[in-house]
Design an enzyme around this catalytic site. Structure first.
Site, PDB file in Angstrom:
ATOM      1  N   ARG A  14       0.847  -1.198   0.000  1.00  0.00           N
ATOM      2  CA  ARG A  14       0.000   0.000   0.000  1.00  0.00           C
ATOM      3  C   ARG A  14       0.882   1.248   0.000  1.00  0.00           C
ATOM      4  NH1 ARG A  14      -1.554   1.711   4.542  1.00  0.00           N
ATOM      5  NH2 ARG A  14      -2.351  -0.242   5.382  1.00  0.00           N
ATOM      6  N   TYR A  18     -15.863  16.251 -15.941  1.00  0.00           N
ATOM      7  CA  TYR A  18     -16.219  14.850 -15.854  1.00  0.00           C
ATOM      8  C   TYR A  18     -17.357  14.652 -14.843  1.00  0.00           C
ATOM      9  CZ  TYR A  18     -15.779   9.865 -15.128  1.00  0.00           C
ATOM     10  OH  TYR A  18     -16.053   8.525 -15.013  1.00  0.00           O
ATOM     11  N   ASP A  72      -7.049  18.710 -14.639  1.00  0.00           N
ATOM     12  CA  ASP A  72      -7.335  17.348 -15.096  1.00  0.00           C
ATOM     13  C   ASP A  72      -6.910  17.287 -16.561  1.00  0.00           C
ATOM     14  OD1 ASP A  72      -8.467  14.998 -16.056  1.00  0.00           O
ATOM     15  OD2 ASP A  72     -10.203  15.128 -14.717  1.00  0.00           O
ATOM     16  N   LYS A  76      -7.877   6.117 -19.344  1.00  0.00           N
ATOM     17  CA  LYS A  76      -8.169   6.607 -20.679  1.00  0.00           C
ATOM     18  C   LYS A  76      -6.938   6.480 -21.581  1.00  0.00           C
ATOM     19  CE  LYS A  76     -11.917   7.421 -18.432  1.00  0.00           C
ATOM     20  NZ  LYS A  76     -12.200   8.683 -17.778  1.00  0.00           N
TER      21      LYS A  76
END
Ligand SMILES: *Cc1c(COP(=O)(O)O)cnc(C)c1O
Length: 382
Positions: A48, A100, A172, A197
């Site tokens: 992690r 988005y 973004d 993406k």
């Protein structure tokens, strides 16, 4: 030696594996690491906190964005969440209004419950940003080209306003990718990606990333990455690294194909309006020319007719898959009002110009004539 983009894409963060010489970064599928003595290890104690495959991806993405630091996440929204972890109750965010749907949703459905306040403005007019800033504003959130209307925000101008008011500027960069646009070079504090993406590029992973040049910000974001724990698995990191190797090649083809599709659509009698920043008629064309290398692979358009007809056209293509998401080798078609932007209330959607006759295309790397023929037959049918 200062490497250029394509070379960094293939090599950054990925020297041959020191133990075996493997030229591809191994998938370190392990949760924990043996320590030499208590607290003595090679920088990896628990996956992690850090994992070698993830670290390779973080280094690679940082190199592509021209950033000193990179952090990878389990999804783009996990990256959004981590940025928002920097804020405290009472803080205010000025955000572009065409963004988005999932980002809009986490802001308005989740973070409002934690005492954060949001104003959504049309960021293509910098005056709207200036007017929305309050004494408690902490973040300016930008997305350009935007989703789904492909609006272009003047990054340099908007970031200058953020700096003047000591706001954190977050961009973004999912639609543009670092191949086309480098917001950190223009002064942004944080670049965000949904690596799902174009960076992954093949519709086979979900991932996100944050890039920054600010050490203090990096330390804080890294603390939250570990404390919250929305990290990607090593296989997804490997696949994203495979994706970035061909990013430049893919983007060139996405852009060329999108340009041709946009031109075709803009001449079609059943099409009302085309949104593509590469068309000289697009209101953001000249700014896009300045801040982007090319105009990207996303094209939106409005059909003449009502929502029923729009949905029928969107469901009639044979090569374009009717699907959420974007940035894949394969072309995708989407009806934003009922798919990607369904979480935005209709009155909000209509106010910002996302009408019910809107279709969004993610143009893949197929033969462009096949894509045009496919759209032609779908438009002819209805
Ligand atoms: C998809 C997307 C996101 C969210 O990313 P996920 O990987 O789906 O969580 C954020 N911003 C933009 C612009 C996106 O397209």
């Amino acid at each position: 030696m200062a490497l250029r983009f394509e070379t960094k894409a293939v090599h950054s963060g990925q020297p041959p594996d020191p133990t075996t010489g493997a030229i591809m970064m191994p998938i370190y599928q392990t949760s924990t690491y043996a320590q030499e003595a208590v607290g003595v290890h090679k920088g990896f104690s628990y996956s992690r906190t850090a994992n070698p495959t993830r670290k390779a991806l973080e280094t690679n993405l940082a190199a592509l964005e021209g950033a000193k630091y990179g952090l990878a996440f389990a999804s783009g929204l996990a990256a959004v969440n981590t940025v928002m972890n920097l804020l405290k109750s009472g803080d205010h965010v000025v955000s572009a209004n065409d963004l988005y749907g999932g980002t809009y949703r986490i802001f308005t459905k989740l973070f409002v419950n934690y005492g954060l306040d949001f104003d959504f403005v049309d960021a293509t007019d910098l005056n709207n940003i200036r007017q929305a800033i309050r004494p408690n504003t902490k973040v300016l959130w930008l997305e350009t080209p935007s989703n789904p209307l492909l609006k272009i925000t003047d990054l340099k101008g908007a970031i200058a306003i953020a700096k003047k008011h000591k706001l954190l500027s977050v961009v973004d960069n999912t639609f543009a990718t670092p191949y086309l646009q480098l917001p950190l070079e223009l002064g942004a504090d944080i670049v965000l990606h949904s690596t799902t993406k174009y960076l992954g590029g093949h519709s086979d992973i979900i991932g996100g990333a944050l890039l920054t040049n600010n050490k203090d910000l990096y330390e804080r974001l890294k603390f939250y990455q570990n404390a919250v724990g929305a990290v990607p698995g090593p296989l997804d990191c490997f696949l994203t690294l495979r994706g970035t190797k061909t990013l430049a090649l893919r983007m060139q083809k996405h852009c060329a194909n999108a340009k041709a599709v946009a031109r075709f659509l803009s001449k079609h009698p059943k099409v009302k309006r085309v949104y593509y920043p590469g068309l000289p008629s697009h209101p953001g064309h000249s700014i896009a020319r300045k801040q982007m290398k090319d105009f990207g692979g996303m094209v939106s358009f409005e059909v003449k007719g009502n929502v029923a007809r729009t949905k029928k056209i969107a469901a009639s293509t044979k090569i374009f898959a009717l699907a959420e998401s974007l940035g894949s080798t394969c072309s995708l078609i989407n009806h934003p009002p009922s798919m990607t932007h369904a979480s935005m209330p209709p009155e909000v959607r209509h106010k910002i110009g996302i009408y019910d006759n809107l279709i969004r295309l993610s143009i893949g790397i197929e033969n462009v004539q096949d894509l045009i023929d496919d759209l032609k037959q779908a438009l002819k049918k209805h």
